[in-house]
Design a protein around this motif. Structure first.
Motif, PDB file in Angstrom:
ATOM      1  N   PRO A 442      30.053  34.696  38.278  1.00 22.36           N
ATOM      2  CA  PRO A 442      30.028  35.532  39.491  1.00 22.36           C
ATOM      3  C   PRO A 442      31.395  35.767  40.118  1.00 22.36           C
ATOM      4  O   PRO A 442      31.561  36.702  40.910  1.00 22.36           O
ATOM      5  N   TYR A 443      32.390  34.941  39.766  1.00 21.48           N
ATOM      6  CA  TYR A 443      33.701  35.049  40.408  1.00 21.48           C
ATOM      7  C   TYR A 443      34.747  35.710  39.505  1.00 21.48           C
ATOM      8  O   TYR A 443      35.904  35.854  39.911  1.00 21.48           O
ATOM      9  N   LEU A 444      34.347  36.096  38.297  1.00 20.86           N
ATOM     10  CA  LEU A 444      35.278  36.786  37.407  1.00 20.86           C
ATOM     11  C   LEU A 444      35.350  38.259  37.784  1.00 20.86           C
ATOM     12  O   LEU A 444      34.391  38.836  38.283  1.00 20.86           O
ATOM     13  N   ALA A 445      36.503  38.877  37.468  1.00 18.01           N
ATOM     14  CA  ALA A 445      36.741  40.250  37.909  1.00 18.01           C
ATOM     15  C   ALA A 445      36.958  41.213  36.760  1.00 18.01           C
ATOM     16  O   ALA A 445      37.571  42.273  36.940  1.00 18.01           O
ATOM     17  N   GLY A 446      36.489  40.875  35.539  1.00 14.58           N
ATOM     18  CA  GLY A 446      36.577  41.814  34.420  1.00 14.58           C
ATOM     19  C   GLY A 446      37.889  41.807  33.685  1.00 14.58           C
ATOM     20  O   GLY A 446      38.209  42.770  32.992  1.00 14.58           O
ATOM     21  N   ALA A 447      38.679  40.731  33.803  1.00 15.02           N
ATOM     22  CA  ALA A 447      39.954  40.643  33.089  1.00 15.02           C
ATOM     23  C   ALA A 447      39.761  39.816  31.818  1.00 15.02           C
ATOM     24  O   ALA A 447      39.086  38.792  31.827  1.00 15.02           O
ATOM     25  N   ALA A 448      40.373  40.249  30.701  1.00 12.77           N
ATOM     26  CA  ALA A 448      40.220  39.563  29.423  1.00 12.77           C
ATOM     27  C   ALA A 448      41.294  38.519  29.194  1.00 12.77           C
ATOM     28  O   ALA A 448      41.364  37.913  28.137  1.00 12.77           O
ATOM     29  N   SER A 449      42.149  38.305  30.180  1.00  9.36           N
ATOM     30  CA  SER A 449      43.219  37.315  30.075  1.00  9.36           C
ATOM     31  C   SER A 449      43.000  36.216  31.107  1.00  9.36           C
ATOM     32  O   SER A 449      42.710  36.489  32.279  1.00  9.36           O
ATOM     33  N   PHE A 450      43.154  34.988  30.680  1.00  6.33           N
ATOM     34  CA  PHE A 450      42.997  33.874  31.614  1.00  6.33           C
ATOM     35  C   PHE A 450      44.114  33.856  32.645  1.00  6.33           C
ATOM     36  O   PHE A 450      43.935  33.350  33.759  1.00  6.33           O
ATOM     37  N   ALA A 451      45.276  34.404  32.274  1.00  3.10           N
ATOM     38  CA  ALA A 451      46.386  34.446  33.232  1.00  3.10           C
ATOM     39  C   ALA A 451      46.060  35.363  34.406  1.00  3.10           C
ATOM     40  O   ALA A 451      46.639  35.210  35.497  1.00  3.10           O
ATOM     41  N   ALA A 452      45.121  36.305  34.198  1.00  2.00           N
ATOM     42  CA  ALA A 452      44.773  37.247  35.265  1.00  2.00           C
ATOM     43  C   ALA A 452      43.670  36.720  36.169  1.00  2.00           C
ATOM     44  O   ALA A 452      43.311  37.372  37.148  1.00  2.00           O
ATOM     45  N   ILE A 453      43.126  35.562  35.865  1.00  3.32           N
ATOM     46  CA  ILE A 453      42.064  34.994  36.695  1.00  3.32           C
ATOM     47  C   ILE A 453      42.694  34.275  37.889  1.00  3.32           C
ATOM     48  O   ILE A 453      43.546  33.405  37.718  1.00  3.32           O
ATOM     49  N   ASP A 454      42.285  34.634  39.087  1.00  3.00           N
ATOM     50  CA  ASP A 454      42.856  34.057  40.303  1.00  3.00           C
ATOM     51  C   ASP A 454      42.657  32.549  40.332  1.00  3.00           C
ATOM     52  O   ASP A 454      41.610  32.031  39.925  1.00  3.00           O
ATOM     53  N   ALA A 455      43.686  31.852  40.826  1.00  4.76           N
ATOM     54  CA  ALA A 455      43.649  30.395  40.844  1.00  4.76           C
ATOM     55  C   ALA A 455      42.516  29.857  41.705  1.00  4.76           C
ATOM     56  O   ALA A 455      42.037  28.735  41.484  1.00  4.76           O
ATOM     57  N   GLY A 456      42.084  30.634  42.696  1.00  7.10           N
ATOM     58  CA  GLY A 456      41.020  30.148  43.578  1.00  7.10           C
ATOM     59  C   GLY A 456      39.622  30.316  43.009  1.00  7.10           C
ATOM     60  O   GLY A 456      38.644  29.827  43.600  1.00  7.10           O
ATOM     61  N   VAL A 457      39.511  30.979  41.852  1.00  4.02           N
ATOM     62  CA  VAL A 457      38.191  31.231  41.272  1.00  4.02           C
ATOM     63  C   VAL A 457      37.480  29.937  40.922  1.00  4.02           C
ATOM     64  O   VAL A 457      36.286  29.757  41.193  1.00  4.02           O
ATOM     65  N   VAL A 458      38.206  28.995  40.318  1.00  7.03           N
ATOM     66  CA  VAL A 458      37.581  27.748  39.879  1.00  7.03           C
ATOM     67  C   VAL A 458      37.066  26.953  41.076  1.00  7.03           C
ATOM     68  O   VAL A 458      35.932  26.453  41.073  1.00  7.03           O
ATOM     69  N   SER A 459      37.885  26.834  42.122  1.00  4.80           N
ATOM     70  CA  SER A 459      37.458  26.091  43.317  1.00  4.80           C
ATOM     71  C   SER A 459      36.234  26.732  43.949  1.00  4.80           C
ATOM     72  O   SER A 459      35.259  26.043  44.304  1.00  4.80           O
ATOM     73  N   ALA A 460      36.273  28.053  44.089  1.00  3.21           N
ATOM     74  CA  ALA A 460      35.135  28.746  44.700  1.00  3.21           C
ATOM     75  C   ALA A 460      33.886  28.585  43.847  1.00  3.21           C
ATOM     76  O   ALA A 460      32.774  28.397  44.373  1.00  3.21           O
ATOM     77  N   GLY A 461      34.056  28.660  42.526  1.00  5.68           N
ATOM     78  CA  GLY A 461      32.911  28.513  41.644  1.00  5.68           C
ATOM     79  C   GLY A 461      32.293  27.129  41.718  1.00  5.68           C
ATOM     80  O   GLY A 461      31.062  26.985  41.794  1.00  5.68           O
ATOM     81  N   LEU A 462      33.129  26.091  41.716  1.00  6.01           N
ATOM     82  CA  LEU A 462      32.610  24.722  41.803  1.00  6.01           C
ATOM     83  C   LEU A 462      31.876  24.501  43.129  1.00  6.01           C
ATOM     84  O   LEU A 462      30.807  23.876  43.167  1.00  6.01           O
ATOM     85  N   ALA A 463      32.460  24.995  44.211  1.00  6.61           N
ATOM     86  CA  ALA A 463      31.831  24.815  45.521  1.00  6.61           C
ATOM     87  C   ALA A 463      30.473  25.505  45.587  1.00  6.61           C
ATOM     88  O   ALA A 463      29.563  25.040  46.283  1.00  6.61           O
ATOM     89  N   SER A 464      30.325  26.602  44.823  1.00 12.03           N
ATOM     90  CA  SER A 464      29.060  27.339  44.856  1.00 12.03           C
ATOM     91  C   SER A 464      27.910  26.556  44.236  1.00 12.03           C
ATOM     92  O   SER A 464      26.738  26.889  44.448  1.00 12.03           O
ATOM     93  N   LEU A 465      28.229  25.543  43.452  1.00 11.95           N
ATOM     94  CA  LEU A 465      27.187  24.727  42.835  1.00 11.95           C
ATOM     95  C   LEU A 465      26.533  23.773  43.832  1.00 11.95           C
ATOM     96  O   LEU A 465      25.452  23.227  43.567  1.00 11.95           O
TER      97      LEU A 465
END
Length: 584
Positions: A442-465
Motif C-alpha cells: 500500500p505504500y509503494l508508488a510504482g517505482a521499479a528501483s529500490f533507490a526510488a522508494i522513500d525511506a519512510g515507507v518501511v516505518s509507515a508500513g510496519l506501523a500499519s500492522l
C-alpha cells in the motif's frame, strides 16, 4: 548366397511375412516330383504355417525381434538369440508329416543359457500405435482392456504424451482429425504425422520417401545428413531401392493431397515428426541443445556441424552427450512458422542487485531453446510494485532501505510480540515477507528501483500492522528513549531478549530505583558505561549495584578517570553527563 552352390535340381525359395500370396504359395507347396526345395524362412515358419514334406530343419539360433528405440522414436528389428521355446518349435517343423532331423548351429550345452521364452512384444514395443488404434475404437484408456500381458504403465504414459504432442489425440484420449489421418499410414506415429502433414502442402511423396529411408537402414548411404541421403536415394536403381520407392508411392497415395510444385527440404518435413528434437547450435562447433532439453553433438568435420539449427531424427548415447546419427538442417524462420503453436514468448522479471532495480527480459523459446531475447523498459505502476514484492520475496528484506527509525520500530514491535503475543504483529523475516501485501504494497508508488522508494515507507508500513487501538500504547509500553537523571535522552535497544539501556554510570547518580518500562513491569537491562563509553558492568538491580560492587568500580574509575567525580555514596550525588559537575 546359395545360388550356384547347389544342384540344378534344387529350388531355393524365401518365406517371410511381406511376401505376396503367389510367392508364399511357392514356398509352402510340396516340391515338384524329382526336385528338391530349400526354404529360407524367418520365424514365421515356427508356428504360423506347415510346409509339407520338410525333413530337415537347420536352425541358426537367431531371431529378429522388433525393438523400440527411444532415441529415434522408431521400432526396428534386432537380431537376438532364440529362446528355448522357439528352438523347440523350429525343431518340431522337421518330420511333421514324415521322419526328419533338426540341426542346431550351436553347441548343445549352450541351449541351457537360452531364455526360456521370447518376451511378449507388448512389454518392449512402442505403444503409440496401440493407443492410436484404441482411440479410434473409442477406448481412451487401454489399461481397462483385458490383455494377456498388460502393457507397462510408463510405456503407455510415454505413448500418450507423444500422441498428444503430435495432436493425434485430445486431452480426453479421443482421436483427432490429425490422428485419423495418421492411422491410415502403416508407419510409426512420428513418421505418419510427418507424411500426413506434408500431404497438406503437396509433399506427401517426399515425406514418404524420407519415412522409408528412416525405417530401412542403408538406403541412400549411412551419413548423418538426411538431405544428402534422400538425394542419393532418389537416384538409386537397385531392386531394394525400387521396392522402397514403390512403398513410398503407396504411402503417399494413402495420405492424399495434391502434389506440390517444388520439392520440400528434409528439415521442413522432419520438423513435424520430431518437433521436440529441433536443435540449436551452442558453444563449440558440433555441439547442440535440443528443444527437449537434451544435449547432442556431431563430429566437427561433419558439414552439418556448422548449421545453426537442425532437426534430429536419430541419436546414440547418453542424453546430455548423445551422438547425432541422422539429422537435417532447417532455418530459424522455418522453425518459427512450422512450430508457431509451440513457441512461447515470456517476460521474465529479475532483480539487479548491483543497481537495486527490477529488470524485464523477454525471451522467445521453443522448449529449452532460446530463439531470441531482449531487454524491455522497467515496469511501472502496479507491475513495478508487484515486481518489487517479488524481488523482496526472493532476495529478502535486506533489499529495503532500513532507516534507524524503521530498525528501532521493528525491534520494539518484535519485543512486544514476543512478550505479549497477538495482536502485536510478528516482526520475524518470514512473517513480514508473508504479509508484504499488507504492509509494504500500500505504500509503494510504482517505482521499479529500490533507490526510488522513500525511506519512510518501511516505518509507515510496519506501523500499519499494529491495530489502531494499540497504536498509542507503543510508546507507553516500549518507549524509544529513557530520560536519565542527568537530563540525557538515552535510546533503549530492543535487539535482545530484554530491553537494554546502555548509559554512562555517572548519569544515573541519585537514582535509587531500577529503570523500567511497560508501566514499570519490565526492568531494563542496564549496560553501565565508563566516561569513554566502555562497559563497566551489566545489571538489572541498580540499587543493589550501588550498595554492592560500586565501591570496587569507584576505585577503578578514580584511577582511570581522575578528572571525573566518583562519590562514595552515588545516591547523594548529582547526576552528570560532564567530566565535572557545573560550578566546580
Amino acid at each position: 548366397a546359395l545360388v550356384g552352390k547347389v544342384g540344378t535340381d534344387t529350388d531355393i525359395v524365401p518365406l517371410y511375412g511381406m511376401l505376396d500370396g503367389k510367392a508364399q504359395d511357392a514356398a509352402i507347396k510340396p516340391a515338384t516330383s524329382g526336385r528338391r526345395k530349400v526354404v529360407l524362412a524367418t520365424s514365421i515358419a515356427e508356428t504360423s504355417i506347415t510346409i509339407d514334406s520338410v525333413r530337415v530343419v537347420i536352425d541358426s539360433g537367431l531371431s529378429r525381434l522388433p525393438r523400440y528405440e527411444p532415441a529415434s522414436g522408431l521400432t526396428r528389428l534386432e537380431t537376438v538369440r532364440v529362446s528355448k521355446a522357439s528352438a523347440d518349435q523350429r525343431a518340431g517343423r522337421a518330420g511333421r508329416t514324415q521322419p526328419g532331423v533338426a540341426i542346431r548351429l550351436w553347441r548343445a550345452e549352450q541351449t541351457a543359457a537360452l531364455p526360456a521364452f521370447t518376451p511378449p512384444e507388448i512389454l518392449e514395443a512402442d505403444l503409440s500405435g496401440l493407443l492410436l488404434d484404441c482411440a479410434a475404437f473409442g477406448v481412451a484408456d487401454p489399461s481397462a482392456l483385458a490383455f494377456l500381458d498388460p502393457p507397462p504403465v510408463p510405456a503407455l504414459n510415454e505413448a500418450r504424451g507423444l500422441l498428444r504432442a503430435l495432436d493425434a489425440i485430445d486431452h480426453t484420449g479421443r482421436l483427432t482429425e490429425a490422428g485419423a489421418a495418421m492411422r491410415k499410414l502403416a508407419l510409426p506415429v512420428r513418421l505418419a504425422h510427418m507424411v500426413a502433414e506434408a500431404s497438406r502442402s503437396g509433399h506427401a511423396f517426399e515425406a514418404a520417401m524420407l519415412a522409408v529411408l528412416l525405417t530401412e537402414r542403408g538406403l541412400g548411404g549411412d551419413g548423418a545428413d538426411l538431405e544428402r541421403r534422400l538425394m542419393r536415394f532418389r537416384g538409386e536403381r537397385s531392386p531394394r531401392a525400387i521396392v522402397a520407392k514403390q512403398l513410398a508411392e503407396r504411402l503417399a497415395r494413402q495420405a492424399g493431397g495434391a502434389k506440390g510444385s517444388e520439392a520440400a527440404a528434409a528439415g521442413l518435413l522432419l520438423v513435424h515428426a520430431w518437433p521436440d528434437r529441433v536443435a540449436k547450435a551452442r558453444g563449440e562447433r558440433g555441439r547442440f541443445v535440443l528443444a527437449n532439453g537434451s544435449g547432442a553433438m556431431l563430429d566437427a568435420a561433419d558439414p552439418l556441424a556448422g548449421e545453426p539449427f537442425l532437426v534430429v531424427a536419430d541419436l546414440q548415447g547418453k542424453a546430455q552427450n548423445a551422438r547425432i546419427t541422422a539429422a537435417a538442417a532447417i532455418g530459424e524462420d522455418d522453425v518459427r512458422v512450422a512450430l508457431a503453436d509451440r513457441i512461447e514468448a515470456r517476460r521474465e522479471t529479475s532483480f539487479d542487485r548491483d543497481k537495486r532495480a527490477v529488470r524485464v527480459r523477454e525471451t522467445v523459446r521453443l522448449g529449452a531453446i532460446t530463439l531470441a531475447e531482449r531487454m524491455l523498459p522497467p515496469p511501472t505502476g502496479a507491475d513495478a510494485d508487484r515486481a518489487v514484492l517479488d524481488a523482496v520475496r526472493q532476495h529478502g528484506l535486506s533489499l529495503l532501505t532500513w532507516s534507524k527509525e524503521a530498525q528501532t520500530l521493528r525491534q520494539r514491535l518484535g519485543w512486544l510480540h514476543r512478550g505479549l503475543g497477538a495482536p502485536w504483529p510478528d516482526m520475524a523475516d518470514d512473517a513480514l515477507v508473508e504479509r508484504l501485501d499488507d504492509w509494504l504494497l500500500p505504500y509503494l508508488a510504482g517505482a521499479a528501483s529500490f533507490a526510488a522508494i522513500d525511506a519512510g515507507v518501511v516505518s509507515a508500513g510496519l506501523a500499519s500492522l499494529v491495530p489502531h487501538d494499540l497504536q498509542r500504547r507503543i510508546d507507553m509500553l516500549a518507549p524509544t528513549h529513557f530520560d536519565a537523571p542527568s537530563g540525557s535522552h538515552v535510546p533503549i535497544r530492543y535487539d535482545s531478549e530484554w530491553p537494554v539501556l546502555a548509559v554512562r554510570v555517572q548519569e544515573l547518580f541519585g537514582l535509587d530505583r531500577h529503570p523500567a518500562i511497560a508501566n514499570g513491569t519490565v526492568p531494563l537491562t542496564l549496560e553501565l558505561l565508563s566516561p569513554a563509553h566502555r562497559p563497566i558492568q551489566t545489571t538489572r538491580d541498580l540499587p543493589g549495584f550501588w550498595r554492592g560492587s560500586w565501591a570496587d568500580v569507584r576505585a577503578d574509575m578514580r584511577g582511570r578517570y581522575p578528572k571525573h567525580v566518583w562519590p562514595e555514596n552515588p545516591l547523594l550525588a548529582a547526576a552528570t553527563a560532564r567530566a565535572k559537575p557545573r560550578g566546580t
